[in-house]
Design a protein around this motif. Structure first.
Motif, PDB file in Angstrom:
ATOM      1  N   GLU A   8      89.897  21.263 115.637  1.00 34.22           N
ATOM      2  CA  GLU A   8      91.237  21.813 115.862  1.00 34.22           C
ATOM      3  C   GLU A   8      91.158  23.103 116.688  1.00 34.22           C
ATOM      4  OE1 GLU A   8      93.607  21.995 112.292  1.00 34.22           O
ATOM      5  OE2 GLU A   8      95.240  23.010 113.352  1.00 34.22           O
ATOM      6  N   LYS A  66      93.055  18.454 118.435  1.00 28.09           N
ATOM      7  CA  LYS A  66      93.941  17.795 117.470  1.00 28.09           C
ATOM      8  C   LYS A  66      95.216  17.301 118.162  1.00 28.09           C
ATOM      9  CE  LYS A  66      95.823  18.560 112.837  1.00 28.09           C
ATOM     10  NZ  LYS A  66      95.841  19.530 111.727  1.00 28.09           N
ATOM     11  N   SER A  93      87.037  27.655 108.544  1.00 27.80           N
ATOM     12  CA  SER A  93      87.221  27.083 107.207  1.00 27.80           C
ATOM     13  C   SER A  93      85.869  26.578 106.685  1.00 27.80           C
ATOM     14  CB  SER A  93      88.239  25.941 107.315  1.00 27.80           C
ATOM     15  OG  SER A  93      88.417  25.336 106.093  1.00 27.80           O
ATOM     16  N   TYR A 117      90.695  20.143  93.620  1.00 30.08           N
ATOM     17  CA  TYR A 117      91.061  20.173  95.039  1.00 30.08           C
ATOM     18  C   TYR A 117      92.501  20.668  95.159  1.00 30.08           C
ATOM     19  CZ  TYR A 117      89.597  18.518  99.656  1.00 30.08           C
ATOM     20  OH  TYR A 117      89.153  18.418 100.950  1.00 30.08           O
ATOM     21  N   GLN A 166      95.121  14.991 111.227  1.00 28.47           N
ATOM     22  CA  GLN A 166      93.766  15.236 110.708  1.00 28.47           C
ATOM     23  C   GLN A 166      92.794  15.168 111.882  1.00 28.47           C
ATOM     24  OE1 GLN A 166      90.953  15.771 109.690  1.00 28.47           O
ATOM     25  NE2 GLN A 166      90.840  15.919 107.470  1.00 28.47           N
ATOM     26  N   SER A 214      84.257  22.968 107.664  1.00 26.51           N
ATOM     27  CA  SER A 214      85.251  21.936 107.941  1.00 26.51           C
ATOM     28  C   SER A 214      85.155  21.515 109.406  1.00 26.51           C
ATOM     29  CB  SER A 214      86.660  22.461 107.652  1.00 26.51           C
ATOM     30  OG  SER A 214      87.595  21.645 108.324  1.00 26.51           O
ATOM     31  N   ASN A 260      81.183  16.795 107.615  1.00 27.35           N
ATOM     32  CA  ASN A 260      81.285  18.252 107.672  1.00 27.35           C
ATOM     33  C   ASN A 260      79.870  18.827 107.705  1.00 27.35           C
ATOM     34  OD1 ASN A 260      84.157  18.408 107.474  1.00 27.35           O
ATOM     35  ND2 ASN A 260      84.029  18.063 105.272  1.00 27.35           N
ATOM     36  N   TYR A 295      88.448  14.332  97.367  1.00 28.18           N
ATOM     37  CA  TYR A 295      89.148  15.171  96.389  1.00 28.18           C
ATOM     38  C   TYR A 295      88.293  15.494  95.171  1.00 28.18           C
ATOM     39  CZ  TYR A 295      92.484  13.646  99.713  1.00 28.18           C
ATOM     40  OH  TYR A 295      93.082  13.377 100.919  1.00 28.18           O
ATOM     41  N   TYR A 350      75.525  13.719 100.224  1.00 24.00           N
ATOM     42  CA  TYR A 350      76.855  13.796 100.842  1.00 24.00           C
ATOM     43  C   TYR A 350      76.990  12.703 101.905  1.00 24.00           C
ATOM     44  CZ  TYR A 350      80.406  15.661 104.066  1.00 24.00           C
ATOM     45  OH  TYR A 350      81.472  15.813 104.930  1.00 24.00           O
ATOM     46  N   SER A 362      87.523   9.668 108.464  1.00 23.64           N
ATOM     47  CA  SER A 362      86.746  10.759 109.074  1.00 23.64           C
ATOM     48  C   SER A 362      85.690  10.163 109.993  1.00 23.64           C
ATOM     49  CB  SER A 362      86.016  11.574 108.004  1.00 23.64           C
ATOM     50  OG  SER A 362      86.914  12.136 107.108  1.00 23.64           O
ATOM     51  N   GLU A 366      80.020  10.151 110.910  1.00 25.11           N
ATOM     52  CA  GLU A 366      79.986   9.559 109.581  1.00 25.11           C
ATOM     53  C   GLU A 366      80.003   8.037 109.717  1.00 25.11           C
ATOM     54  OE1 GLU A 366      82.831   8.242 106.793  1.00 25.11           O
ATOM     55  OE2 GLU A 366      83.117  10.313 106.161  1.00 25.11           O
TER      56      GLU A 366
HETATM   57  N1  EPU Z   1      91.373  21.255 108.292  1.00 23.99           N
HETATM   58  C1  EPU Z   1      91.705  21.728 109.542  1.00 23.99           C
HETATM   59  N2  EPU Z   1      92.323  20.895 110.423  1.00 23.99           N
HETATM   60  C2  EPU Z   1      92.648  19.609 110.108  1.00 23.99           C
HETATM   61  C3  EPU Z   1      92.334  19.133 108.824  1.00 23.99           C
HETATM   62  C4  EPU Z   1      91.683  19.957 107.941  1.00 23.99           C
HETATM   63  O1  EPU Z   1      91.437  22.871 109.861  1.00 23.99           O
HETATM   64  O2  EPU Z   1      93.174  18.904 110.994  1.00 23.99           O
HETATM   65  C5  EPU Z   1      90.633  22.147 107.346  1.00 23.99           C
HETATM   66  C6  EPU Z   1      91.494  22.898 106.410  1.00 23.99           C
HETATM   67  O3  EPU Z   1      90.886  24.156 106.188  1.00 23.99           O
HETATM   68  C7  EPU Z   1      91.446  22.095 105.139  1.00 23.99           C
HETATM   69  C8  EPU Z   1      90.027  21.597 105.168  1.00 23.99           C
HETATM   70  O4  EPU Z   1      89.764  21.384 106.547  1.00 23.99           O
HETATM   71  O5  EPU Z   1      91.699  22.894 104.034  1.00 23.99           O
HETATM   72  C9  EPU Z   1      89.766  20.331 104.372  1.00 23.99           C
HETATM   73  O6  EPU Z   1      90.586  19.296 104.873  1.00 23.99           O
HETATM   74  P1  EPU Z   1      90.704  17.880 104.107  1.00 23.99           P
HETATM   75  O7  EPU Z   1      91.166  18.116 102.732  1.00 23.99           O
HETATM   76  O8  EPU Z   1      91.525  16.989 104.967  1.00 23.99           O
HETATM   77  O9  EPU Z   1      89.201  17.429 103.994  1.00 23.99           O
HETATM   78  P2  EPU Z   1      88.076  17.142 105.097  1.00 23.99           P
HETATM   79  O10 EPU Z   1      86.891  17.982 104.760  1.00 23.99           O
HETATM   80  O11 EPU Z   1      88.613  17.266 106.464  1.00 23.99           O
HETATM   81  C10 EPU Z   1      86.941  15.347 103.602  1.00 23.99           C
HETATM   82  C11 EPU Z   1      86.444  13.946 103.724  1.00 23.99           C
HETATM   83  C12 EPU Z   1      87.591  12.932 103.649  1.00 23.99           C
HETATM   84  C13 EPU Z   1      88.279  13.134 102.317  1.00 23.99           C
HETATM   85  C14 EPU Z   1      88.769  14.593 102.232  1.00 23.99           C
HETATM   86  C15 EPU Z   1      89.367  14.900 100.878  1.00 23.99           C
HETATM   87  C16 EPU Z   1      84.427  14.112 105.046  1.00 23.99           C
HETATM   88  C17 EPU Z   1      83.760  13.823 106.337  1.00 23.99           C
HETATM   89  N3  EPU Z   1      85.711  13.793 104.979  1.00 23.99           N
HETATM   90  O12 EPU Z   1      87.737  15.621 104.750  1.00 23.99           O
HETATM   91  O13 EPU Z   1      87.018  11.639 103.663  1.00 23.99           O
HETATM   92  O14 EPU Z   1      89.370  12.248 102.174  1.00 23.99           O
HETATM   93  O15 EPU Z   1      87.651  15.492 102.398  1.00 23.99           O
HETATM   94  O16 EPU Z   1      88.365  15.000  99.930  1.00 23.99           O
HETATM   95  O17 EPU Z   1      83.770  14.585 104.116  1.00 23.99           O
HETATM   96  C18 EPU Z   1      86.452   9.739 104.979  1.00 23.99           C
HETATM   97  O18 EPU Z   1      85.306   9.863 104.567  1.00 23.99           O
HETATM   98  O19 EPU Z   1      86.773   8.837 105.804  1.00 23.99           O
HETATM   99  C19 EPU Z   1      87.471  10.688 104.562  1.00 23.99           C
HETATM  100  C20 EPU Z   1      88.710  10.631 104.995  1.00 23.99           C
END
Ligand code: EPU
Length: 341
Positions: free
Chosen positions: A282, A287, A264, A201, A300, A276, A245, A135, A168, A241, A337
């Motif tokens: 997905e 998913k 995305s 965020y 997720q 993403s 990404n 976030y 990152y 995760s 990761e």
């Molecule tokens: N999205 C999808 N499908 C999904 C989930 C997400 O299309 O099932 C897309 C959407 O566009 C959404 C975007 O991905 O807007 C971002 O999703 P999310 O906010 O869940 O973030 P993320 O990039 O998927 C990263 C971190 C998480 C962290 C969140 C919030 C990495 C690898 N993961 O996930 O970290 O909590 O951002 O900042 O960078 C972790 O490291 O274990 C972890 C959970």
């Protein structure tokens, strides 16, 4: 003072099932719980030729086989304010403290900087290894330094923010100096006033809505979002995760956008974009799907889950299947990761 015999405290063939959040049933050849620094130095000295694996909260590790050598579970405790002025505190946290307990401690004391990192699983000592982030905030934003012990010669060394080479979800402890240092404590700088709240965020902003923006409301919002998206590791084995990404340049971004208009992607800086990985997975319809004992979480797509009785090899084979399909469709290399052992 107890005169303890280390050899007696080392357990052999110890199950790690309860010590990794995937809940995988693997054992380690030998196992020791580190409760103080002197023990740590002694045990390293006595096991010089053994392979050493350091275990924190086990929330970012995939065990795929029996663990040879000595596994050290870090259980060093303590949170101390070591410096303070009107604006900031510098807090020294021992590596074995639970990360979220530390975030709660900070929020309850009115110290700002890590409220966005609420509910991240794992221990404090693991936080610098992959520069935990969520976030819009990363550990490096508040990081001052960490203390370490060198596995090979037991010397102590302190690394400041610059020398940790944070990126990152990465640092020197995951790359050039992998398996050399054990992080024993971490120092962070937190604000006492004029907190720099980060609600950039979208989902955090939405969740707070009309409520007052403060350390508690941000932390609460983050906890609510995480609980809705990420499975509770006590109920469903997972490591958050599983993949990072992918980071791409503008040309690749434009090519992908043309072929997959709904993709995305987030701009990081000039000529640097983050795709993403959850969206890619997905898109490929993974998913919520299960494959025997393993699956992709329904809320997720980045999260791989142990549906019960899975082996690390099964998780790995699902991960590899996803990696190869993402590559053949998008020509993007997904990087895990989590640490695969
Ligand atoms: N999205 C999808 N499908 C999904 C989930 C997400 O299309 O099932 C897309 C959407 O566009 C959404 C975007 O991905 O807007 C971002 O999703 P999310 O906010 O869940 O973030 P993320 O990039 O998927 C990263 C971190 C998480 C962290 C969140 C919030 C990495 C690898 N993961 O996930 O970290 O909590 O951002 O900042 O960078 C972790 O490291 O274990 C972890 C959970």
């Amino acid at each position: 003072m107890l005169n303890r015999n280390f050899d007696l405290e080392i357990k052999s063939n110890h199950s790690l099932e309860k010590l990794n959040t995937f809940g995988l049933d693997v054992a380690s050849e030998s196992f020791f719980i580190v409760k103080d620094l002197k023990d740590l130095r002694n045990i390293l000295l006595k096991n010089k030729n053994k392979k050493i694996t350091v275990l924190g909260g086990g929330s970012n590790i995939l065990f795929t086989k029996f663990l040879d050598g000595l596994c050290l579970k870090i259980d060093l405790k303590g949170i101390d304010i070591v410096e303070e002025n009107e604006k900031n505190v510098i807090v020294n946290v021992m590596a074995g403290e639970n990360w979220n307990d530390f975030v709660e401690w900070s929020v309850n004391n009115g110290f700002g900087g890590i409220e966005n990192l609420s509910l991240i699983p794992g221990l404090v000592g693991a936080a610098p290894i992959q520069n935990i982030g969520a976030y819009g905030v990363e550990l490096k934003d508040v990081f001052v330094s960490c203390n370490t012990i060198n596995i090979n010669d037991q010397t102590e060394k302190e690394f400041d923010e610059k020398s940790c080479l944070f990126g990152y979800r990465t640092s020197r402890f995951k790359t050039t100096d992998k398996n050399i240092y054990i992080i024993t404590s971490v120092k962070v700088r937190l604000t006492k006033e004029k907190h720099k709240y980060n609600i950039s965020y979208g989902t955090v902003k939405e969740e707070i809505g009309n409520r007052e923006i403060n350390l508690k409301s941000i932390s609460k919002a983050v906890i609510k979002i995480r609980k809705s998206k990420l499975p509770n590791t006590d109920l469903i084995g997972n490591c958050g995760s599983f993949f990072k990404n992918p980071v791409i340049n503008e040309l690749k971004y434009l090519q992908l956008k043309k072929k997959f208009p709904s993709i995305s992607v987030f701009k990081v800086k000039k000529n640097e974009y983050k795709v993403s990985a959850a969206w890619l997975i997905e898109f490929l319809k993974y998913k919520g799907k299960s494959f025997g004992n393993v699956g992709v979480y329904k809320n997720q797509a980045l999260v791989l889950v142990n549906l019960g009785g899975a082996t690390g090899k099964e998780v790995l084979s699902l991960a590899n299947k996803i990696i190869s399909e993402v590559y053949s469709t998008f020509k993007l290399s997904l990087q895990p990761e989590v640490e695969i052992l």
